[in-house]
Design an enzyme around this catalytic site. Structure first.
Site, PDB file in Angstrom:
ATOM      1  N   ASP A 114       0.740  -1.253   0.122  1.00 18.85           N
ATOM      2  CA  ASP A 114      -0.005  -0.045  -0.152  1.00 18.85           C
ATOM      3  C   ASP A 114       0.667   1.263  -0.119  1.00 18.85           C
ATOM      4  O   ASP A 114       0.484   2.328  -0.529  1.00 18.85           O
ATOM      5  CB  ASP A 114      -0.961  -0.006   1.284  1.00 18.85           C
TER       6      ASP A 114
ATOM      7  N   HIS B  11       4.759   4.838  -2.816  1.00 19.51           N
ATOM      8  CA  HIS B  11       4.882   6.195  -2.209  1.00 19.51           C
ATOM      9  C   HIS B  11       6.452   6.448  -1.598  1.00 19.51           C
ATOM     10  O   HIS B  11       7.017   7.322  -2.175  1.00 19.51           O
ATOM     11  CB  HIS B  11       3.869   6.710  -1.105  1.00 19.51           C
TER      12      HIS B  11
ATOM     13  N   LYS C 166       0.302   2.743  10.366  1.00 18.71           N
ATOM     14  CA  LYS C 166      -1.084   3.071  10.515  1.00 18.71           C
ATOM     15  C   LYS C 166      -1.312   3.097  12.030  1.00 18.71           C
ATOM     16  O   LYS C 166      -0.426   2.229  12.731  1.00 18.71           O
ATOM     17  CB  LYS C 166      -2.508   2.482  10.024  1.00 18.71           C
TER      18      LYS C 166
HETATM   19  C1  BG6 Z   1      -3.087   5.838  -0.163  1.00 14.62           C
HETATM   20  C2  BG6 Z   1      -3.145   4.451   0.843  1.00 14.62           C
HETATM   21  O1  BG6 Z   1      -2.234   5.719  -1.063  1.00 14.62           O
HETATM   22  O2  BG6 Z   1      -2.060   6.722   0.759  1.00 14.62           O
HETATM   23  C3  BG6 Z   1      -3.539   5.021   2.116  1.00 14.62           C
HETATM   24  O3  BG6 Z   1      -3.827   3.525   0.335  1.00 14.62           O
HETATM   25  C4  BG6 Z   1      -2.913   5.863   3.053  1.00 14.62           C
HETATM   26  O4  BG6 Z   1      -3.591   3.935   2.913  1.00 14.62           O
HETATM   27  C5  BG6 Z   1      -2.847   7.338   1.877  1.00 14.62           C
HETATM   28  O5  BG6 Z   1      -3.717   6.384   4.039  1.00 14.62           O
HETATM   29  C6  BG6 Z   1      -1.899   8.291   2.603  1.00 14.62           C
HETATM   30  O6  BG6 Z   1      -2.100   9.384   2.056  1.00 14.62           O
HETATM   31  P1  BG6 Z   1      -1.820  10.788   2.407  1.00 14.62           P
HETATM   32  O7  BG6 Z   1      -1.693  11.846   1.508  1.00 14.62           O
HETATM   33  O8  BG6 Z   1      -3.152  11.050   3.244  1.00 14.62           O
HETATM   34  O9  BG6 Z   1      -0.741  10.887   3.435  1.00 14.62           O
END
Ligand code: BG6
Length: 487
Positions: free
Chosen positions: A232, A237, A337
């Site tokens: 995920d 990311h 998380k």
């Molecule tokens: C998403 C994930 O790509 O990014 C989520 O699937 C996560 O699980 C989210 O919560 C986090 O993004 P941001 O921009 O809120 O840090």
């Protein structure tokens, strides 16, 4: 930013969560700002949960409006935004229904953008159906993550989509690349002579990249339980951030120059030896705990999650890059998380001076450190050593702060807004190329395989903490620790 490029933005999954929270609010912001979207541009929502345009507009009013403009909605802009919206009701599973879509959009002007805000199982059928009615020409397609579950499934999707759309028509979204501070990282590195000479193993001791969330899995238990934090957050990311931190200066900011350099980093990641996995990878799962005074439940009791689930909600990794610039410098990545705070930041720990002429207090005060905070507040903080006032030479760590919202009071843009404008205007630099995605999967797969084969459960951590103790122990092995700063 002014544009005269007209567009037809077709939004599959028009009543989905992503459309509601991100895509339509981002399009509204671009519309409200004026001059960013061509006046003739249309949004065509495709959904099954509404029967006609009237019903869809009602849904948008009820569900999307609460997510736009935190400081109150500009009603005139909202009304004119709604005029851009058309609606088509088709069954995405039925290729023959796409004739109705073609009829609805074939006379609309400009480039066509197909945004697939649907589950990945629909990506390939939608592409085939678009091709069957000739809609793949003069168009761009946007694919949301997750794009596959592993290298094989991601290749299968990319192969199938690639038969219908050329690579330069495909926009794979990683919304982290649209965040302003990530852009700023490029500006910091390649616009300033100051940092680049130091940005290498001779001067950098270690680098940390953290994306920590306070939220749990929310309503996505089902999806998340089959996914986990490595797929995920890390495969996309975190590895994208890592590649931007570590890449060589591109010769220009054109999309392939940037993506070529990121790819080189991804390909230079030292493969993980399964025998070392315990030393370089930590996985955890949140148990119940307290976040900001509120009790929160354990992951295993969240709706949609199997009670005996071994899915990780936390990952910490030690990563190495096998090239001249970074050989021997550990990159520590972590994400999770239900952690103690919501923060995303990059910490560059510089080496101490080679010889301290200033005595013991200089050694105690540490070394230089650069902290690039992406969220919640965008700041760059440079820690330096300075003499404390008064007698004697006593050093202390002090910092220089650059808070972007104080310098630039206007013009901030949400990630999705930037990325959607890039799609409409044909700018690919902030989208993930297929080879980058493959390299990232190739690197994470041995970890996934090893975790699966080992049958060991993830390490527990209490919600509201910084993850399992093993994550700190891993850094301690390298004589360092995770940076913990107050927000
Ligand atoms: C998403 C994930 O790509 O990014 C989520 O699937 C996560 O699980 C989210 O919560 C986090 O993004 P941001 O921009 O809120 O840090």
């Amino acid at each position: 930013m002014q544009t005269d490029s007209s567009f037809t933005f077709v939004l599959f999954g028009g009543t989905g969560d992503l459309s509601m929270r991100k895509i339509l609010p981002a399009l509204f912001e671009a519309h409200r700002a004026g001059g960013m979207l061509a006046d003739s541009g249309k949004i065509v929502a495709v959904a099954r949960h509404a029967t006609d345009r009237g019903e869809y507009i009602q849904w948008v009013n009820e569900h999307v409006k609460p997510h736009v403009s935190k400081n109150g909605v500009d009603e005139a802009a909202w009304a004119s935004f709604l005029e851009r919206i058309e609606f088509v009701n088709i069954d995405l599973g039925k290729a023959e229904d796409f004739v109705h879509l073609r009829d609805a959009i074939q006379d609309l002007p400009g480039i066509r953008v197909f945004y697939l805000a649907t589950g990945p199982s629909l990506f390939v059928p939608i592409c085939h159906a678009l091709a069957s009615v000739g809609l793949n020409a003069n168009s761009r397609i946007v694919l949301e993550k997750p794009l596959g579950y592993d290298l094989k499934s991601s290749n299968a999707i990319n192969d199938a989509v690639g038969e219908i759309f050329a690579e330069e028509q495909i926009y794979r979204i990683d919304h982290y690349l649209g965040k302003e501070p990530v852009q700023n990282l490029l500006a910091l590195r390649f616009g300033n002579a100051l940092f680049e000479p130091l940005w290498r193993r001779e001067w950098v001791e270690s680098i940390q990249i953290t994306i920590a969330e306070e939220l749990g899995v929310e309503a996505r238990g089902d999806f998340y339980d089959n996914t986990g934090a490595l797929r995920d957050m890390v495969q996309n990311h975190l590895l994208q951030l890592l590649s931007i931190v570590a890449m060589e200066p591109p010769h220009s900011m054109d999309s392939d120059s940037v993506r070529d350099e990121k790819l080189r980093v991804l390909r230079a990641l030292k493969p993980i030896d399964p025998r070392d996995i315990g030393k370089v990878a930590v996985r955890g799962q949140y148990h119940s705990g307290v976040i900001r005074g509120t009790a929160v439940p354990a992951y295993a009791t969240e709706p949609g999650v199997k009670p005996e689930s071994a899915t990780e909600t936390f990952v910490a990794l030690k990563v190495e890059i096998e090239n001249w610039r970074w050989a021997g410098v550990p990159f520590f990545l972590r994400t999770g998380k239900r952690l103690a705070d919501r923060v995303a930041e990059i910490v560059v720990n510089f080496r101490a001076v080679p010889h301290s002429a200033l005595g013991a207090s200089a050694l105690r005060a540490g070394a230089n450190r650069l902290v690039i905070r992406l969220q919640p507040n965008e700041t760059i903080r440079l820690y330096c050593l300075a003499k404390q006032p008064g007698e004697g030479m006593n050093l202390a760590s002090v910092h220089l702060d650059l808070a972007f919202d104080q310098f630039f009071r206007e013009g901030q843009m949400e990630a999705y807004q930037r990325l959607l404008l890039d799609v409409i205007n044909g700018r690919l630099a902030l989208f993930v190329r297929r080879d980058e995605q493959e390299a990232a999967w190739r690197w994470v797969e041995p970890i996934l395989n090893e975790w699966k084969a080992s049958n060991k459960p993830p390490k527990p951590y209490a919600s509201g903490t910084w993850g399992p103790a093993a994550s700190s122990a891993m850094l301690a092995q390298h004589g360092t620790c995770w940076l913990e700063e107050e927000n």
